[in-house]
Motif scaffolding. Structure first.
Motif, PDB file in Angstrom:
ATOM      1  N   GLY A 197       0.986  -1.347  -0.121  1.00  0.00           N
ATOM      2  CA  GLY A 197       0.039  -0.023   0.017  1.00  0.00           C
ATOM      3  C   GLY A 197       0.822   1.334   0.056  1.00  0.00           C
ATOM      4  N   HIS A 198       0.163   2.017  -0.534  1.00  0.00           N
ATOM      5  CA  HIS A 198       0.864   3.584  -0.411  1.00  0.00           C
ATOM      6  C   HIS A 198       0.594   4.482   0.748  1.00  0.00           C
ATOM      7  N   VAL A 199       1.693   5.198   1.305  1.00  0.00           N
ATOM      8  CA  VAL A 199       1.494   5.839   2.261  1.00  0.00           C
ATOM      9  C   VAL A 199       0.963   7.560   2.110  1.00  0.00           C
ATOM     10  N   ASP A 200      -0.102   7.654   2.873  1.00  0.00           N
ATOM     11  CA  ASP A 200      -0.811   9.052   2.599  1.00  0.00           C
ATOM     12  C   ASP A 200       0.170  10.022   3.287  1.00  0.00           C
ATOM     13  N   PRO A 201      -0.424  11.429   3.015  1.00  0.00           N
ATOM     14  CA  PRO A 201       0.455  12.491   3.516  1.00  0.00           C
ATOM     15  C   PRO A 201       0.434  12.406   5.237  1.00  0.00           C
ATOM     16  N   ASP A 202      -0.556  11.903   5.721  1.00  0.00           N
ATOM     17  CA  ASP A 202      -0.415  11.596   7.234  1.00  0.00           C
ATOM     18  C   ASP A 202       0.176  10.973   7.988  1.00  0.00           C
ATOM     19  N   GLY A 203       0.903   9.983   7.045  1.00  0.00           N
ATOM     20  CA  GLY A 203       1.839   8.714   7.327  1.00  0.00           C
ATOM     21  C   GLY A 203       1.038   7.387   7.691  1.00  0.00           C
ATOM     22  N   TYR A 204      -0.167   7.227   7.080  1.00  0.00           N
ATOM     23  CA  TYR A 204      -0.927   5.950   7.380  1.00  0.00           C
ATOM     24  C   TYR A 204      -0.881   5.358   5.877  1.00  0.00           C
ATOM     25  N   CYS A 205      -0.944   3.962   6.023  1.00  0.00           N
ATOM     26  CA  CYS A 205      -0.832   3.341   4.673  1.00  0.00           C
ATOM     27  C   CYS A 205      -2.502   3.073   4.420  1.00  0.00           C
ATOM     28  N   GLU A 206      -2.700   3.625   2.769  1.00  0.00           N
ATOM     29  CA  GLU A 206      -3.731   3.428   2.495  1.00  0.00           C
ATOM     30  C   GLU A 206      -4.611   1.995   2.150  1.00  0.00           C
ATOM     31  N   ASN A 207      -3.560   1.017   2.378  1.00  0.00           N
ATOM     32  CA  ASN A 207      -4.154  -0.212   2.061  1.00  0.00           C
ATOM     33  C   ASN A 207      -4.626  -1.058   3.406  1.00  0.00           C
ATOM     34  N   CYS A 208      -3.713  -1.072   4.476  1.00  0.00           N
ATOM     35  CA  CYS A 208      -3.740  -1.627   5.753  1.00  0.00           C
ATOM     36  C   CYS A 208      -4.068  -0.706   6.759  1.00  0.00           C
ATOM     37  N   GLY A 209      -3.589   0.599   6.555  1.00  0.00           N
ATOM     38  CA  GLY A 209      -4.070   1.406   7.538  1.00  0.00           C
ATOM     39  C   GLY A 209      -2.918   1.848   8.816  1.00  0.00           C
ATOM     40  N   HIS A 210      -1.945   0.975   8.693  1.00  0.00           N
ATOM     41  CA  HIS A 210      -0.903   1.038   9.674  1.00  0.00           C
ATOM     42  C   HIS A 210      -0.154   2.387   9.454  1.00  0.00           C
ATOM     43  N   ALA A 211       0.110   2.840  10.799  1.00  0.00           N
ATOM     44  CA  ALA A 211       1.161   4.134  10.891  1.00  0.00           C
ATOM     45  C   ALA A 211       2.427   3.941  10.604  1.00  0.00           C
ATOM     46  N   GLN A 212       3.092   4.656   9.842  1.00  0.00           N
ATOM     47  CA  GLN A 212       4.519   4.531   9.360  1.00  0.00           C
ATOM     48  C   GLN A 212       5.430   4.929  10.360  1.00  0.00           C
ATOM     49  N   PRO A 213       6.707   4.178  10.654  1.00  0.00           N
ATOM     50  CA  PRO A 213       7.632   4.808  11.501  1.00  0.00           C
ATOM     51  C   PRO A 213       8.012   6.182  11.079  1.00  0.00           C
ATOM     52  N   ARG A 214       7.975   6.944  12.252  1.00  0.00           N
ATOM     53  CA  ARG A 214       8.410   8.446  12.042  1.00  0.00           C
ATOM     54  C   ARG A 214       9.896   8.633  12.187  1.00  0.00           C
ATOM     55  N   GLU A 215      10.546   9.652  11.964  1.00  0.00           N
ATOM     56  CA  GLU A 215      11.940  10.167  11.779  1.00  0.00           C
ATOM     57  C   GLU A 215      12.245  10.241  13.330  1.00  0.00           C
ATOM     58  N   ARG A 216      11.303  10.543  14.384  1.00  0.00           N
ATOM     59  CA  ARG A 216      11.636  10.917  15.558  1.00  0.00           C
ATOM     60  C   ARG A 216      11.454   9.532  16.541  1.00  0.00           C
ATOM     61  N   ASP A 217      11.134   8.643  15.934  1.00  0.00           N
ATOM     62  CA  ASP A 217      11.082   7.233  16.683  1.00  0.00           C
ATOM     63  C   ASP A 217      12.312   6.713  17.437  1.00  0.00           C
ATOM     64  N   HIS A 218      13.413   7.051  16.799  1.00  0.00           N
ATOM     65  CA  HIS A 218      14.777   6.824  17.387  1.00  0.00           C
ATOM     66  C   HIS A 218      15.798   7.639  16.699  1.00  0.00           C
ATOM     67  N   LEU A 219      16.148   8.379  17.876  1.00  0.00           N
ATOM     68  CA  LEU A 219      17.312   9.599  17.385  1.00  0.00           C
ATOM     69  C   LEU A 219      18.626   9.291  18.234  1.00  0.00           C
ATOM     70  N   GLU A 220      19.676   9.810  17.612  1.00  0.00           N
ATOM     71  CA  GLU A 220      21.032   9.691  18.268  1.00  0.00           C
ATOM     72  C   GLU A 220      21.710  10.903  18.101  1.00  0.00           C
ATOM     73  N   GLU A 221      22.662  11.357  18.774  1.00  0.00           N
ATOM     74  CA  GLU A 221      23.487  12.286  18.572  1.00  0.00           C
ATOM     75  C   GLU A 221      24.687  12.231  19.446  1.00  0.00           C
ATOM     76  N   SER A 222      25.917  12.389  18.926  1.00  0.00           N
ATOM     77  CA  SER A 222      27.029  12.297  19.610  1.00  0.00           C
ATOM     78  C   SER A 222      28.121  13.435  19.345  1.00  0.00           C
ATOM     79  N   LEU A 223      28.687  14.118  20.159  1.00  0.00           N
ATOM     80  CA  LEU A 223      29.689  14.980  20.276  1.00  0.00           C
ATOM     81  C   LEU A 223      30.689  14.372  21.023  1.00  0.00           C
ATOM     82  N   GLU A 224      31.822  15.221  21.266  1.00  0.00           N
ATOM     83  CA  GLU A 224      33.052  14.835  21.892  1.00  0.00           C
ATOM     84  C   GLU A 224      32.868  14.741  23.379  1.00  0.00           C
ATOM     85  N   THR A 225      32.001  15.616  23.789  1.00  0.00           N
ATOM     86  CA  THR A 225      31.708  15.960  25.182  1.00  0.00           C
ATOM     87  C   THR A 225      30.400  15.586  25.640  1.00  0.00           C
TER      88      THR A 225
END
Length: 492
Positions: A197-225
C-alpha cells in the motif's frame, strides 16, 4: 462463540498486535495466521525500584564555586540528607524547603556545591528483553550469547547500538534492531507493514491503515563531550520527547557543554511539538549567552524562560483543546562547574567515575508525590502507591499556573558523568544507586554507548514511555578543557 487463537504481540519485536493485523506495524514482520499455533511470549515485568534516591549519608558540606555572586546561600538536602543545594531565593512551592530553585522573577542563586561520597555496588550484567530475548550489551557483561561468540559489553568497532553500523561521525545513523528505517510520509512511499500500500500524507498506509515509523522514533547524536539517545519505546505510537546537545567556546577559549532534554505532556495538545520547541529554544539561548561570558546558572535560568516562551507560542494555533506543554531538564558543564536547571519531573543524576563514591540525584520532581512527601502529608511509600503519584505540578506551557525555573550549581571534586533523562528512563532506575548500577563503568569514555545501554535498559523493562537520555562526562583537570571540533547540534 469460539475464536481462533491470535498473537497479542509480534513474535519478532513484541510490538502489541490487533487481531486483524497481518503484519507488525513496527518491524513489518508477517503475523502467523490463525491456523498456526500461538507462540508463547515471555512477559516482561518492570523491575521494582525504590523511590527518590536522594540520601547521601556522609556527604560533606557544600562550597561555593569560583565566581559565584556574593551572598550565595547553602542549605541541607531533602529529608535531612546533606549536600543538596539552595539555588534560589526560597523553597520550591510544594517541594522541599532549601532545595535549589529560582523563581521566574528572581535570578537564581548561583551557589555551587562539591559532590563526594560513599561506597556503592558495581555494575550488573545483561537482562531479559522482549519476547524472551536476552540482551548482552549491559554494563560489564562479557558472556557469550547461546550460539554466538563472546563479545565485549559494548558494540565492536565500526558498530553502533546493538550492532548497527556507525556513520562518519562515530555514532549510529541507522535504527537499532527492532527499529525499522522510517519511511517518509507522502504518496508514492510503500508501507513497511503490508509492503504494497501507498502511504498518505498523514503517514498512514492507504491499504492496511498502519501508521508508518516516524523520523523521531529513534534519534541519536554524539559530540566529543556529550551524547544523547531518544526512543519511542514499546507502547507509545510516537516519540513526544526531544533533546538538544551542543558544545561551544567561552571567552577564555575553554569549552562549555550543553544538554537539554524535554518530555511532552501527553494529555496536552501537540506534546511532540512542545518538547521540540522547548529543547531548541533553551539550546539557542544558552549558545547565545555562554560565549558572551554570562554566568552559567543565570544563563540556564534565562534559557528555561526562553523555552517556556517558545511553548507558549504554540498555544496560539487554532483547534487546541488545551495548551501544548512539556517538562525540561538541562545541564551545562564549564570551568569545572556543573549547572542543572529543570521544570517538571525530568531528572539529572550525578554518577562518579569511582563507583566507591556515592551517586546523587540532582533534581527534585515537580510532582504530586514529591509534594506530599515534602510536606509530610504522606510517607514516600504511600505517596507513590497513589494513582496521582506522577501527576506533575510544574511544566512549561501557556496554562502553567506559575513558572518557577529551578537551577542549582555544583562543583564536583572528582570526575564523573551527568545523566539527564526523562521519566521513561528513570521509571526503571529511579534511585541514584540504581542509575549508577545500570550506567556502564566506562561511561566517561563512551557516552554514546552508555546512552544506548540506558535506553536498552528501559526497553528491557517494558518501554512503557518514550525514553530520552543525555550522558555528559565531567572531567576534573587542572587546565580548561579544549573546545571540541564537533559543531553544536540541536535535535528537534
Amino acid at each position: 462463540m469460539s475464536r481462533m487463537p491470535w498473537l497479542s504481540g509480534c513474535p519478532s519485536c513484541a510490538e502489541p498486535l490487533e487481531e486483524s493485523d497481518r503484519f507488525c506495524g513496527r518491524c513489518g514482520a508477517p503475523v502467523p495466521s490463525g491456523d498456526r499455533p500461538t507462540l508463547r511470549l515471555t512477559p516482561n515485568t518492570p523491575p521494582a525500584a525504590p523511590r527518590l534516591g536522594f540520601t547521601a549519608p556522609g556527604a560533606p558540606a557544600w562550597t561555593a564555586a569560583p565566581g559565584s555572586p556574593p551572598g550565595a546561600a547553602m542549605a541541607g538536602g531533602p529529608s535531612g540528607a546533606p549536600g543538596f543545594p539552595s539555588g534560589g531565593t526560597g523553597p520550591i512551592p510544594g517541594g522541599t524547603p532549601g532545595f535549589g530553585s529560582g523563581g521566574a522573577g528572581a535570578a537564581p542563586g548561583p551557589a555551587a556545591q562539591p559532590l563526594t561520597g560513599m561506597a556503592q555496588p558495581g555494575g550488573t550484567g545483561g537482562s531479559s528483553g522482549p519476547a524472551g530475548h536476552t540482551r548482552y550489551d549491559g554494563p560489564g557483561h562479557e558472556a557469550a550469547a547461546p550460539g554466538h561468540p563472546a563479545h565485549p559489553a559494548g558494540p565492536a568497532a565500526g558498530e553502533g547500538p546493538y550492532g548497527a553500523p556507525d556513520g562518519p561521525t562515530g555514532h549510529a545513523t541507522g535504527p537499532v534492531a527492532g527499529h525499522p528505517q522510517p519511511a517518509p510520509a507522502g504518496n508514492g512511499n510503500v508501507c513497511v507493514a503490508c509492503r504494497s500500500g501507498h502511504v498518505d500524507p498523514d503517514g498512514y498506509c492507504e491499504n492496511c491503515g498502519h501508521a508508518q515509523p516516524r523520523e523521531r522514533d529513534h534519534l541519536e547524536e554524539s559530540l566529543e563531550t556529550v551524547a544523547a539517545v531518544s526512543d519511542r519505546g514499546l507502547r507509545h505510537h510516537r516519540n513526544e520527547d526531544s533533546f538538544a546537545v551542543a558544545a561551544t567556546a567561552l571567552p577564555d577559549g575553554s569549552a562549555a557543554t550543553v544538554a537539554i532534554v524535554c518530555d511532552g505532556v501527553s494529555s496536552a495538545s501537540r506534546p511532540d511539538d512542545a518538547s521540540a520547541a522547548a529543547a531548541g529554544a533553551a539550546n539557542e539561548s544558552l549558545l547565545a549567552a555562554l560565549p558572551r561570558g554570562a554566568n552559567p546558572q543565570q544563563a540556564m535560568h534565562e534559557a528555561i524562560l526562553a523555552a517556556a516562551e517558545a511553548v507558549n507560542g504554540l498555544a496560539a494555533a487554532p483547534g487546541h483543546q488545551n495548551a501544548p506543554a512539556c517538562t525540561l531538564v538541562g545541564a551545562v558543564v564549564s570551568h569545572g562547574v556543573l549547572v542543572i536547571g529543570w521544570v517538571g519531573d525530568s531528572r539529572a543524576y550525578w554518577v562518579p567515575d569511582d563507583r566507591s563514591a556515592p551517586p546523587a540525584r540532582l533534581t527534585e520532581d515537580d510532582s504530586w508525590a514529591a509534594q506530599m512527601v515534602a510536606t509530610g502529608l504522606m510517607t514516600e511509600a504511600e505517596a507513590y502507591a497513589d494513582a496521582r503519584a506522577h501527576a506533575i505540578t510544574g511544566w512549561l506551557g501557556a496554562d502553567a499556573y506559575e513558572l518557577e525555573p529551578h537551577t542549582a550549581a555544583f562543583k564536583p571534586d572528582r570526575p564523573g558523568v551527568v545523566v539527564v533523562c526523562t521519566d521513561g528512563l528513570w521509571n526503571y532506575a529511579e534511585s541514584a544507586q540504581e542509575m549508577a548500577r545500570v550506567l556502564p563503568a566506562d561511561a566517561a569514555e563512551r557516552p554514546l554507548h552508555s546512552a544506548q545501554v540506558l535506553v536498552g535498559h528501559a526497553l528491557d523493562g517494558g518501554g512503557h514511555d518514550n525514553i530520552t537520555v543525555a550522558v555528559v562526562p565531567f572531567p576534573v583537570t587542572g587546565e580548561p578543557a579544549p573546545v571540541p571540533p564537533s559543531a553544536a547540534h540541536a535535535d528537534s
